[in-house]
Every structure is written in structure tokens, then in C-alpha cells.
Design a protein around this motif. Structure first.
Motif, PDB file in Angstrom:
ATOM      1  N   PHE A   1    -104.124  21.115 -32.880  1.00  0.00           N
ATOM      2  CA  PHE A   1    -102.780  21.672 -32.749  1.00  0.00           C
ATOM      3  C   PHE A   1    -102.017  21.056 -31.580  1.00  0.00           C
ATOM      4  O   PHE A   1    -100.792  21.073 -31.576  1.00  0.00           O
ATOM      5  CB  PHE A   1    -102.851  23.196 -32.602  1.00  0.00           C
ATOM      6  N   HIS A   2    -102.738  20.515 -30.609  1.00  0.00           N
ATOM      7  CA  HIS A   2    -102.055  19.832 -29.511  1.00  0.00           C
ATOM      8  C   HIS A   2    -101.203  18.690 -30.057  1.00  0.00           C
ATOM      9  O   HIS A   2    -100.010  18.560 -29.749  1.00  0.00           O
ATOM     10  CB  HIS A   2    -103.082  19.310 -28.510  1.00  0.00           C
ATOM     11  N   PHE A   3    -101.812  17.875 -30.908  1.00  0.00           N
ATOM     12  CA  PHE A   3    -101.079  16.740 -31.465  1.00  0.00           C
ATOM     13  C   PHE A   3    -100.084  17.185 -32.536  1.00  0.00           C
ATOM     14  O   PHE A   3     -99.039  16.543 -32.701  1.00  0.00           O
ATOM     15  CB  PHE A   3    -102.056  15.698 -32.013  1.00  0.00           C
ATOM     16  N   ASP A   4    -100.390  18.254 -33.259  1.00  0.00           N
ATOM     17  CA  ASP A   4     -99.399  18.800 -34.195  1.00  0.00           C
ATOM     18  C   ASP A   4     -98.131  19.198 -33.446  1.00  0.00           C
ATOM     19  O   ASP A   4     -97.010  18.929 -33.897  1.00  0.00           O
ATOM     20  CB  ASP A   4     -99.960  20.022 -34.927  1.00  0.00           C
ATOM     21  N   ASN A   5     -98.301  19.822 -32.301  1.00  0.00           N
ATOM     22  CA  ASN A   5     -97.153  20.266 -31.518  1.00  0.00           C
ATOM     23  C   ASN A   5     -96.372  19.090 -30.940  1.00  0.00           C
ATOM     24  O   ASN A   5     -95.139  19.103 -30.904  1.00  0.00           O
ATOM     25  CB  ASN A   5     -97.613  21.200 -30.393  1.00  0.00           C
ATOM     26  N   ILE A   6     -97.110  18.066 -30.484  1.00  0.00           N
ATOM     27  CA  ILE A   6     -96.440  16.863 -29.978  1.00  0.00           C
ATOM     28  C   ILE A   6     -95.654  16.190 -31.093  1.00  0.00           C
ATOM     29  O   ILE A   6     -94.506  15.754 -30.903  1.00  0.00           O
ATOM     30  CB  ILE A   6     -97.461  15.889 -29.358  1.00  0.00           C
ATOM     31  N   LYS A   7     -96.262  16.084 -32.277  1.00  0.00           N
ATOM     32  CA  LYS A   7     -95.567  15.474 -33.408  1.00  0.00           C
ATOM     33  C   LYS A   7     -94.337  16.283 -33.797  1.00  0.00           C
ATOM     34  O   LYS A   7     -93.315  15.711 -34.205  1.00  0.00           O
ATOM     35  CB  LYS A   7     -96.522  15.364 -34.597  1.00  0.00           C
ATOM     36  N   ALA A   8     -94.410  17.603 -33.667  1.00  0.00           N
ATOM     37  CA  ALA A   8     -93.250  18.439 -33.971  1.00  0.00           C
ATOM     38  C   ALA A   8     -92.098  18.132 -33.015  1.00  0.00           C
ATOM     39  O   ALA A   8     -90.935  18.013 -33.437  1.00  0.00           O
ATOM     40  CB  ALA A   8     -93.625  19.920 -33.896  1.00  0.00           C
ATOM     41  N   VAL A   9     -92.420  18.000 -31.735  1.00  0.00           N
ATOM     42  CA  VAL A   9     -91.394  17.651 -30.749  1.00  0.00           C
ATOM     43  C   VAL A   9     -90.805  16.281 -31.064  1.00  0.00           C
ATOM     44  O   VAL A   9     -89.578  16.089 -31.069  1.00  0.00           O
ATOM     45  CB  VAL A   9     -91.990  17.658 -29.324  1.00  0.00           C
ATOM     46  N   LEU A  10     -91.665  15.314 -31.366  1.00  0.00           N
ATOM     47  CA  LEU A  10     -91.207  13.951 -31.593  1.00  0.00           C
ATOM     48  C   LEU A  10     -90.369  13.831 -32.860  1.00  0.00           C
ATOM     49  O   LEU A  10     -89.348  13.127 -32.871  1.00  0.00           O
ATOM     50  CB  LEU A  10     -92.411  13.006 -31.674  1.00  0.00           C
ATOM     51  N   ILE A  11     -90.772  14.500 -33.933  1.00  0.00           N
ATOM     52  CA  ILE A  11     -90.001  14.367 -35.176  1.00  0.00           C
ATOM     53  C   ILE A  11     -88.641  15.017 -35.027  1.00  0.00           C
ATOM     54  O   ILE A  11     -87.646  14.551 -35.599  1.00  0.00           O
ATOM     55  CB  ILE A  11     -90.772  14.956 -36.389  1.00  0.00           C
ATOM     56  N   PHE A  12     -88.556  16.102 -34.238  1.00  0.00           N
ATOM     57  CA  PHE A  12     -87.242  16.676 -33.962  1.00  0.00           C
ATOM     58  C   PHE A  12     -86.383  15.683 -33.185  1.00  0.00           C
ATOM     59  O   PHE A  12     -85.183  15.531 -33.457  1.00  0.00           O
ATOM     60  CB  PHE A  12     -87.365  17.979 -33.177  1.00  0.00           C
ATOM     61  N   LEU A  13     -86.980  14.991 -32.220  1.00  0.00           N
ATOM     62  CA  LEU A  13     -86.231  14.004 -31.450  1.00  0.00           C
ATOM     63  C   LEU A  13     -85.796  12.830 -32.327  1.00  0.00           C
ATOM     64  O   LEU A  13     -84.707  12.270 -32.126  1.00  0.00           O
ATOM     65  CB  LEU A  13     -87.068  13.499 -30.277  1.00  0.00           C
ATOM     66  N   VAL A  14     -86.628  12.450 -33.291  1.00  0.00           N
ATOM     67  CA  VAL A  14     -86.242  11.404 -34.243  1.00  0.00           C
ATOM     68  C   VAL A  14     -84.997  11.831 -35.011  1.00  0.00           C
ATOM     69  O   VAL A  14     -84.012  11.092 -35.119  1.00  0.00           O
ATOM     70  CB  VAL A  14     -87.395  11.096 -35.221  1.00  0.00           C
ATOM     71  N   VAL A  15     -85.041  13.045 -35.554  1.00  0.00           N
ATOM     72  CA  VAL A  15     -83.901  13.558 -36.315  1.00  0.00           C
ATOM     73  C   VAL A  15     -82.674  13.687 -35.413  1.00  0.00           C
ATOM     74  O   VAL A  15     -81.568  13.283 -35.791  1.00  0.00           O
ATOM     75  CB  VAL A  15     -84.247  14.919 -36.964  1.00  0.00           C
ATOM     76  N   LEU A  16     -82.864  14.233 -34.213  1.00  0.00           N
ATOM     77  CA  LEU A  16     -81.749  14.418 -33.286  1.00  0.00           C
ATOM     78  C   LEU A  16     -81.117  13.078 -32.915  1.00  0.00           C
ATOM     79  O   LEU A  16     -79.887  12.936 -32.892  1.00  0.00           O
ATOM     80  CB  LEU A  16     -82.231  15.136 -32.026  1.00  0.00           C
ATOM     81  N   GLY A  17     -81.948  12.093 -32.636  1.00  0.00           N
ATOM     82  CA  GLY A  17     -81.429  10.773 -32.295  1.00  0.00           C
ATOM     83  C   GLY A  17     -80.618  10.168 -33.424  1.00  0.00           C
ATOM     84  O   GLY A  17     -79.552   9.582 -33.204  1.00  0.00           O
ATOM     85  N   HIS A  18     -81.100  10.317 -34.656  1.00  0.00           N
ATOM     86  CA  HIS A  18     -80.385   9.771 -35.808  1.00  0.00           C
ATOM     87  C   HIS A  18     -79.112  10.561 -36.106  1.00  0.00           C
ATOM     88  O   HIS A  18     -78.103   9.984 -36.529  1.00  0.00           O
ATOM     89  CB  HIS A  18     -81.296   9.741 -37.034  1.00  0.00           C
ATOM     90  N   VAL A  19     -79.150  11.870 -35.894  1.00  0.00           N
ATOM     91  CA  VAL A  19     -77.935  12.676 -36.071  1.00  0.00           C
ATOM     92  C   VAL A  19     -76.885  12.268 -35.040  1.00  0.00           C
ATOM     93  O   VAL A  19     -75.701  12.094 -35.373  1.00  0.00           O
ATOM     94  CB  VAL A  19     -78.254  14.185 -35.956  1.00  0.00           C
ATOM     95  N   PHE A  20     -77.313  12.101 -33.789  1.00  0.00           N
ATOM     96  CA  PHE A  20     -76.380  11.637 -32.752  1.00  0.00           C
ATOM     97  C   PHE A  20     -75.785  10.280 -33.128  1.00  0.00           C
ATOM     98  O   PHE A  20     -74.587  10.049 -32.966  1.00  0.00           O
ATOM     99  CB  PHE A  20     -77.091  11.524 -31.408  1.00  0.00           C
ATOM    100  N   ARG A  21     -76.647   9.391 -33.614  1.00  0.00           N
ATOM    101  CA  ARG A  21     -76.198   8.030 -33.916  1.00  0.00           C
ATOM    102  C   ARG A  21     -75.275   7.986 -35.130  1.00  0.00           C
ATOM    103  O   ARG A  21     -74.255   7.290 -35.120  1.00  0.00           O
ATOM    104  CB  ARG A  21     -77.420   7.136 -34.160  1.00  0.00           C
ATOM    105  N   ASN A  22     -75.603   8.716 -36.192  1.00  0.00           N
ATOM    106  CA  ASN A  22     -74.863   8.608 -37.454  1.00  0.00           C
ATOM    107  C   ASN A  22     -73.702   9.581 -37.566  1.00  0.00           C
ATOM    108  O   ASN A  22     -72.714   9.281 -38.251  1.00  0.00           O
ATOM    109  CB  ASN A  22     -75.819   8.821 -38.634  1.00  0.00           C
TER     110      ASN A  22
END
Length: 350
Positions: A27-48
């Protein structure tokens, strides 16, 4: 009475199954991946969808580490099994390459342009799909890099750094097979791959002085945020994409700085993200569906009325990112994507 007993037995079986799955998950890595995938989406939303205003600083910070961190985790969990791996990755890549191409053709037609001007190139990944191609390249490299000898591991890491810096001197080749990114992000994949064997970064701060480790990593994060804030005008986020050749020697220095930033942020994530199961752990278990489908969605939204409504509102952009991340983490979507594969005799790919 018999029916009640049957329901009780089935319920116990489901509970036991869930308990076993929970025991197997990290779950440690599940939680890290959750943070990262949100940042991926956020970065693309900001960009597009954003207007490149106040959100642009956050966008630059996100791009300095989110994909290196993802590839660190990919390396940590990847095992050599090309038959099963390619049975899933190749169909997913081809499917979404075609979907994104068709989207651009339809949008071109809607704008009165010639949709046939949109090229269908299977060897040049569209937008987000470079990640799948890079993972396939790294899967093929595992027999070469898989070693338990520390000197050999260090040698491969040094070589990957040299290659990652050298590739920037080549002319831009339209990111053929994502080769530029494959070289640039290889050090982080290797760090993750060897971390699984050595457990240096994961255990640091857990077994030895965790409080001090968190304090140091938090301070380092604060310094980097101030650094980005002070030099915001001089930082080009393209220097963190991994797909660009050097415009000048400053770009090489930014690549080095980017690698350093990413390593520090990875340590921050390892130190600060909770290690137990929490409400958004489920998001980290379904990152592939979010990664693939959010790109499809944002291509459509980029020319929609929604962009004109929210592009100047950072809270609205963040809320949209949260909604996309949570919505696309729905387990049924992930299950459907897992069915996109070439049938093999081996069991289903996790």
C-alpha cells in the motif's frame, strides 16, 4: 436457513479473498502511485486547459519529477516476462494510438480542416503513449541489467547517466519509438530496479531516524520550491520532458538539475506518503486506466466550451483533475483494459 448459511459462507470467502489480496499489496507504493497519477492528470489539465498563468509554476514543478518517479516505481516492480508483458502492452499501445489519431482526425474535420493531414504513425507514440513504449524497451533490457553485483549495478547506472546526457546532443527525430525518453529516464528505471534488490532508499528513514529523515526531506522540498519560484522565468518545462535535444548547454545543466530534483522528490514521497491502506489507495491500484483514458478525455476537452469557462480558475482546474482521477480509477474500467491483450497460456497479467 440454508440460504442464509450459504450467504454467510460466501461472505466469509469474499472477506478472506480481500484479506489475502490486501496482504499481497504494497500500500505504500499504491499510495505513492495515487499521488503521482493525480499529478500527471493535474499537469496535463494545467497544460491543455489552463491559461498558463499562476498555475504554470506548479506545472513546472510537477514535470520536474512525476514521470521519473513513476519509472522508478515501474523499475521496482518490473519482472522479466516478455510473453505476458507484450501480450498486454502492445495491444494497449496500438489501440490507444489509433483512438488518439481518430480523435485528432475528427477534431480536424470539425474545424473545417482536412482530417487526412493527421498522420497515423505507429512508430511515433502520441502524447501520453510514450510511457508504454519506454516500458517495453526496458522490459527487453532486463536480461542485460539484471545483476546482484553492486559494482555492475553502479556501472550500469553510470552508463545510463552518460547515455541520458549524450542523447540530448542528437537532433530531434520526432521521438521515434520514444528513444530519447527511453535514454533520459533510464537512470530512474535502474534505480527502482536495483532498489528492489538493495532496499537503500525505501528503508532509509523507516529503520533509521525516521523523524530526522522526514525533516531533511521536507526542508529539501521547500528549498526546491523556492528555487523554482525564484527562477520561474528561466525554467523551460520542455527541459524536463526528456524528448527534446539541447538548444544550448544550459539545457544540459537543466537536465542534470532535473535528475537531482527528481531524486529528492522520490525520497520525499518515500518518506512522507503513508504506508498503510488509506481511502485513495484504490486509485494507486488502477493507475493504468487513469493514465490511458485521461489523455483521450483531455484531447476532447481542449477545444470545448469547458476550457473557456475554467482556464483562468486554478480551483476549477484542480477540481476537474480530482474528478478525472477519481472517475477513471473505477475498477470496472481497469478490468476492461486488462481484457485488451493477446491471449496467452499463462495466467492473467497483473
Amino acid at each position: 436457513m440454508h440460504r442464509r448459511k450459504m450467504h454467510a459462507i460466501i461472505g466469509d470467502m469474499e472477506d478472506n479473498k480481500t484479506h489475502i489480496v490486501d496482504k499481497m499489496r504494497d500500500f505504500h507504493f499504491d499510495n505513492i502511485k495515487a499521488v503521482l497519477i493525480f499529478l500527471v492528470v493535474l499537469g496535463h489539465v494545467f497544460r491543455n486547459l489552463g491559461a498558463n498563468g499562476d498555475e504554470y509554476l506548479v506545472y513546472k514543478i510537477i514535470y520536474s519529477f512525476h514521470m521519473p518517479a513513476f519509472l522508478f516505481i515501474s523499475g521496482y516492480f518490473m519482472k522479466y516476462n516478455p510473453k505476458r508483458f507484450f501480450a498486454r502492452m502492445v495491444p494497449l499501445y496500438l489501440l490507444f494510438q489509433m483512438i488518439q489519431t481518430l480523435e485528432h482526425m475528427l477534431l480536424a474535420f470539425a474545424k473545417g480542416l482536412n482530417p487526412m493531414d493527421v498522420k497515423m504513425d505507429l512508430f511515433t507514440p502520441r502524447w501520453t503513449l510514450w510511457y508504454l513504449v519506454v516500458l517495453m524497451i526496458y522490459q527487453l533490457l532486463i536480461p542485460l541489467i539484471d545483476t546482484d553485483r553492486k559494482k555492475h549495478q553502479l556501472g550500469f547506472l553510470v552508463l545510463s547517466v552518460v547515455l541520458g546526457l549524450t542523447i540530448g546532443f542528437t537532433d530531434d527525430t520526432d521521438n521515434f519509438f520514444a528513444l530519447s525518453r527511453a535514454f533520459v529516464f533510464l537512470p530512474f528505471f535502474l534505480l527502482g530496479f536495483y532498489e528492489r534488490k538493495n532496499h537503500y532508499m525505501v528503508t532509509y528513514g523507516t529503520d533509521k531516524r525516521p523523524g530526522l529523515s522526514k525533516l531533511i526531506s521536507a526542508a529539501a522540498g521547500g528549498v526546491m520550491i523556492i528555487f523554482f519560484w525564484k527562477l520561474a522565468g528561466k525554467i523551460d518545462p520542455k527541459d524536463f520532458f526528456g524528448s527534446e535535444d539541447y538548444a544550448d548547454l544550459n539545457a544540459l545543466l537543466w537536465r542534470l538539475f532535473g535528475w537531482l530534483f527528481a531524486c529528492v522528490w522520490i525520497m520525499i514521497l518515500l518518506n512522507w506518503v503513508p504506508k498503510k491502506r488509506i481511502p485513495f489507495s484504490r486509485i494507486g491500484q488502477n493507475t493504468m486506466s487513469i493514465y490511458l483514458l485521461h489523455g483521450v478525455l483531455l484531447i476532447l476537452l481542449e477545444d470545448s466550451l469547458l476550457k473557456t469557462v475554467i482556464q483562468n480558475s486554478i480551483p476549477a482546474l484542480i477540481l476537474l483533475s480530482v474528478a478525472i482521477t477519481v472517475g477513471l480509477s473505477w475498477g470496472k474500467l481497469d478490468q476492461m483494459l486488462r481484457k485488451v491483450r493477446v491471449p496467452t497460456k499463462s495466467s492473467s497479467l497483473s
